[in-house]
Design a protein around this motif. Structure first.
Motif, PDB file in Angstrom:
ATOM      1  N   ALA A 214     -11.351 -20.724  11.416  1.00  0.00           N
ATOM      2  CA  ALA A 214     -11.569 -20.839   9.972  1.00  0.00           C
ATOM      3  C   ALA A 214     -10.441 -20.159   9.199  1.00  0.00           C
ATOM      4  N   GLU A 215     -10.042 -18.981   9.643  1.00  0.00           N
ATOM      5  CA  GLU A 215      -8.979 -18.246   8.949  1.00  0.00           C
ATOM      6  C   GLU A 215      -7.669 -19.022   8.979  1.00  0.00           C
ATOM      7  N   GLN A 216      -7.353 -19.610  10.123  1.00  0.00           N
ATOM      8  CA  GLN A 216      -6.093 -20.331  10.242  1.00  0.00           C
ATOM      9  C   GLN A 216      -6.105 -21.618   9.420  1.00  0.00           C
ATOM     10  N   VAL A 217      -7.225 -22.376   9.486  1.00  0.00           N
ATOM     11  CA  VAL A 217      -7.311 -23.633   8.723  1.00  0.00           C
ATOM     12  C   VAL A 217      -7.255 -23.341   7.229  1.00  0.00           C
ATOM     13  N   ARG A 218      -8.016 -22.355   6.777  1.00  0.00           N
ATOM     14  CA  ARG A 218      -8.060 -22.062   5.343  1.00  0.00           C
ATOM     15  C   ARG A 218      -6.781 -21.405   4.854  1.00  0.00           C
ATOM     16  N   GLY A 219      -6.057 -20.748   5.770  1.00  0.00           N
ATOM     17  CA  GLY A 219      -4.748 -20.223   5.391  1.00  0.00           C
ATOM     18  C   GLY A 219      -3.730 -21.328   5.212  1.00  0.00           C
ATOM     19  N   GLN A 220      -3.870 -22.383   6.016  1.00  0.00           N
ATOM     20  CA  GLN A 220      -2.952 -23.517   5.906  1.00  0.00           C
ATOM     21  C   GLN A 220      -3.266 -24.381   4.684  1.00  0.00           C
ATOM     22  N   TYR A 221      -4.553 -24.690   4.478  1.00  0.00           N
ATOM     23  CA  TYR A 221      -4.939 -25.603   3.398  1.00  0.00           C
ATOM     24  C   TYR A 221      -5.712 -24.840   2.336  1.00  0.00           C
ATOM     25  N   ARG A 222      -5.121 -24.778   1.138  1.00  0.00           N
ATOM     26  CA  ARG A 222      -5.702 -23.990   0.053  1.00  0.00           C
ATOM     27  C   ARG A 222      -6.052 -24.840  -1.168  1.00  0.00           C
ATOM     28  N   HIS A 223      -5.528 -26.059  -1.213  1.00  0.00           N
ATOM     29  CA  HIS A 223      -5.730 -26.941  -2.367  1.00  0.00           C
ATOM     30  C   HIS A 223      -6.116 -28.320  -1.819  1.00  0.00           C
ATOM     31  N   PHE A 224      -7.218 -28.874  -2.315  1.00  0.00           N
ATOM     32  CA  PHE A 224      -7.761 -30.102  -1.728  1.00  0.00           C
ATOM     33  C   PHE A 224      -7.897 -31.196  -2.785  1.00  0.00           C
ATOM     34  N   VAL A 225      -7.625 -32.409  -2.332  1.00  0.00           N
ATOM     35  CA  VAL A 225      -7.797 -33.595  -3.169  1.00  0.00           C
ATOM     36  C   VAL A 225      -8.586 -34.612  -2.351  1.00  0.00           C
TER      37      VAL A 225
END
Length: 717
Positions: A214-225
């Motif tokens: 979770a930490e790695q995924v959320r660190g990579q992706y911070r803005h979603f469309v």
């Protein structure tokens, strides 16, 4: 300074609503984007503007949509705007990438299971395990039910209750479907394979149950469309929530009026409830339609204005931005063959007139309707391609049926009436002319074979004339052998490969596409809405299908239905979704037969010449504008027309409205016709009044005084 200039270039050319969407602050943003309003431009410009102004880093953006084509278009547009590094993928592609990346960590060194590209083979085995024989169509329907359940986060043990609550029309008894579902899951695990829903769930599990992932995924992706947000299902929303992890930098784009995939588990509830789920959300409505003419836009508004239900709360009234074009037309035909032949003839004329065949589409409710149009286009020498399905004679069930019918010639007596012989022959492939089965694929198979029977009935209605001597001939009833030869001829004609042609497509497969000219055919009750739409929610989804079809057209739109399915067949009513169009302007010839009059009857949609909305009220149609749109009335001309009308009415000793109504005078003073053709285009001026007053009215419009056109003469009729 360079960055600032690049960001300003992104904003150049955007309309006010698009600019609001692009410059909305960080946080939850909901863009309600009607058809043709430039949603892809708005959302890619938002990403680019934020990246170029330093608000975000492009590599931290994940944009998800539903087709690889849409994702590729997003990436191309972002590159053109000078922003690279954004990950634009489908939900499945994004999940697969993450699962593969984290597989060594999550599976502790074990190999990642193989991904099934189709459920059908395993479902067939699972059905057999529980004592259910499933052909390919039945297996496809069972696979569809399993896919709906898994997308809706429903487990096998919960299926019966969930299916009842969702009013699912199941291909077998719900308890039996649940057994197949459970057996399917066991077979997958035993064979070490996963399906696409498992992959999405694995991505969710990896984030929800493993803090380091979770930490790695959320660190990579911070803005979603998220594009096409009205089509998200519960499993995809669960994955989106896992990616977000409580954060709210989320932009969603959708149109509730284009919700047409609820049977797969997609739901517009997340779009509808977005402002409630995100209390500080910015909501922007894009309503300027750059795709279609105001006439097409007006009809689309008229179709969707009657919508009911939750989706209707987010209904958008579109405003056409293109120059005016031809009015959409409604055509009514005696039967479906006549409808198909007329469509093919008009396609031929459009192609001959310079419209590329690839810019023409014929759209229908079910794939089984395509055969009549394939035949008619073939005979008119118009090339065509079938979107999202095989050509009629290439479908497996049709090929199998043709083999069975050829075999039946050896066992069915030659004197058997052709329709009865075809029914008997089709029994060999399990078809019977009773109620079609539940389930999309099984029903589609049934309808395709039913189309063969309909062809037989039409073919049997034209017996062969056999000469037996000079000026002597007899009619010989057509046989099953004759019919097989006819099917072979049609199949051979329609197997000719085409590189470019008119698109034949179902309304579902047409979503996301557009053409210069669109034919919407088969708009009769029982077909659209389909007879299987029984609940209010299902009926409303059928209405949205027609709306999607209308909004596929850029310039030229034809709507048609047949008064009967086959020659001499039972009469049908037009679709309830069609606006109450004026059917008085017929193009009928005096003395024409009733059948000819029905075929030639046409109705014109009258649109407001100012805003493009469809006009339904008689007075509004006469004026040519909405009552709320600004009037361009020439008051001096209007007073001259009133003075002239009063004199004429007095001379004829009739009320003034008998000459012309106030609405007609207003229309004349606003539209100021300069030619006879423009004069008769105004409702209320028919041949009789044109003969009586036409020259005088044109003279008044041109500036003549009332005394000049009203010398002391008789107005007796």
């Amino acid at each position: 300074m360079v960055v600032h200039s690049a960001a300003e270039r992104v904003l150049a050319g955007l309309d006010p609503e698009q600019r609001s969407a692009v410059t909305a602050p960080a946080g939850p943003v909901c863009i309600l984007a009607g058809a043709g309003t430039g949603k892809t431009r708005a959302v890619t410009s938002r990403i680019a503007h934020r990246a170029l102004t330093g608000g975000i880093s492009a590599r931290h953006v994940l944009a998800v949509t539903f087709t690889a084509r849409a994702a590729a278009e997003m990436r191309a547009r972002l590159t053109a705007l000078g922003v690279g590094g954004v990950q634009a993928r489908t939900f499945h592609a994004a999940a697969l990438r993450q699962v593969r990346y984290f597989a060594p960590r999550l599976l502790e060194g074990r190999a990642m299971p193989e991904l099934l590209d189709s459920k059908v083979r395993v479902v067939t085995l699972a059905a057999a395990k529980v004592g259910l024989r499933a052909d390919r169509a039945a297996a496809r329907d069972l696979a569809g039910e399993i896919e709906w359940a898994k997308s809706s986060l429903v487990e096998p043990g919960e299926y019966v209750v969930a299916a009842a609550k969702a009013l699912r029309e199941t291909p077998h008894e719900p308890a039996k479907v649940a057994e197949v579902f459970a057996a399917y899951e066991r077979l997958k695990r035993g064979n070490g394979v996963i399906d696409f829903e498992d992959m999405l769930r694995a991505a969710v599990w990896g984030i929800e149950e493993h803090a380091d992932v979770a930490e790695q995924v959320r660190g990579q992706y911070r803005h979603f469309v998220v594009d096409e947000y009205q089509d998200v299902n519960p499993l995809q929303q669960r994955l989106l929530d896992a990616w977000l992890g409580g954060r709210d930098d989320l932009t969603v784009v959708g149109d509730a009026s284009q919700t047409i995939y609820s049977f797969t588990g997609a739901t517009s509830s997340y779009l509808i409830d977005f402002p409630r789920r995100h209390r500080n959300a910015t909501v922007v409505r894009l309503v300027r339609d750059y795709r279609s003419t105001p006439q097409v836009v007006g009809l689309a508004n008229a179709v969707i204005s009657q919508a009911r239900g939750a989706e209707a709360r987010l209904r958008l009234e579109l405003h056409g931005q293109r120059p005016p074009g031809p009015e959409p037309e409604l055509r009514i035909f005696t039967d479906e063959p006549a409808e198909a032949n007329a469509v093919a003839a008009r396609c031929r004329a459009l192609v001959d007139g310079g419209t590329p065949a690839r810019e023409i589409a014929v759209l229908f409710r079910t794939n089984a309707q395509s055969e009549a149009y394939e035949k008619a286009l073939t005979e008119a020498a118009v090339p065509y391609v079938v979107q999202g399905a095989e050509r009629f004679f290439e479908r497996p069930e049709v090929r199998q049926a043709m083999i069975a019918l050829r075999a039946a010639t050896r066992s069915i007596p030659g004197e058997t009436p052709l329709p009865a012989a075809v029914v008997e022959g089709l029994a060999a492939v399990g078809w019977a002319p009773d109620a079609p089965p539940a389930g999309g694929a099984a029903r589609e198979r049934w309808e395709a074979l039913a189309a063969l029977l309909q062809l037989a009935e039409e073919y049997a209605a034209t017996p062969e004339v056999v000469p037996i001597g000079e000026a002597v001939a007899i009619e010989r009833p057509v046989t099953l052998g004759d019919f097989n030869e006819e099917l072979a001829r049609r199949a051979a004609q329609q197997h000719v490969p085409t590189v470019e042609g008119v698109t034949l497509a179902s309304l579902h497969s047409a979503k996301g596409l557009e053409w210069d000219a669109v034919f919407l055919v088969g708009l009769a009750e029982g077909t659209l809405p389909t007879i299987y739409a029984k609940t209010p929610e299902q009926v409303e989804e059928e209405r949205r299908l027609l709306y999607v079809g209308v909004t596929r057209a850029r310039e030229w739109l034809w709507l048609s239905y047949a008064a009967a399915r086959s020659p001499g067949g039972r009469a049908r009513r037009p679709s309830r979704f069609l606006p109450q169009l004026d059917r008085s302007g017929g193009g009928e010839r005096a003395g024409a037969s009733p059948a000819r009059r029905t075929e030639r009857r046409r109705a014109q949609v009258v649109s407001c010449r100012i805003c493009g909305a469809t006009l339904l009220a008689g007075a509004d149609r006469k004026l040519g504008r909405c009552p709320t749109c600004p009037s361009d009335l020439d008051e001096e001309l209007y007073e001259r027309l009133r003075d002239w009308r009063q004199r004429v009415a007095g001379a004829q000793k009739v009320p003034a409205y008998v000459v012309f109504t106030d609405a007609t005078l207003t229309a004349l003073a606003e539209r100021k016709p300069g030619r006879t053709e423009e004069l008769i285009a105004i409702a209320g001026i028919g041949p009789r009044k044109l003969g009586l007053y036409g020259d005088t009215v044109l003279a008044l419009v041109a500036g003549a005084g009332v005394d000049e056109v009203c010398p002391q003469k008789s107005f007796e009729i």
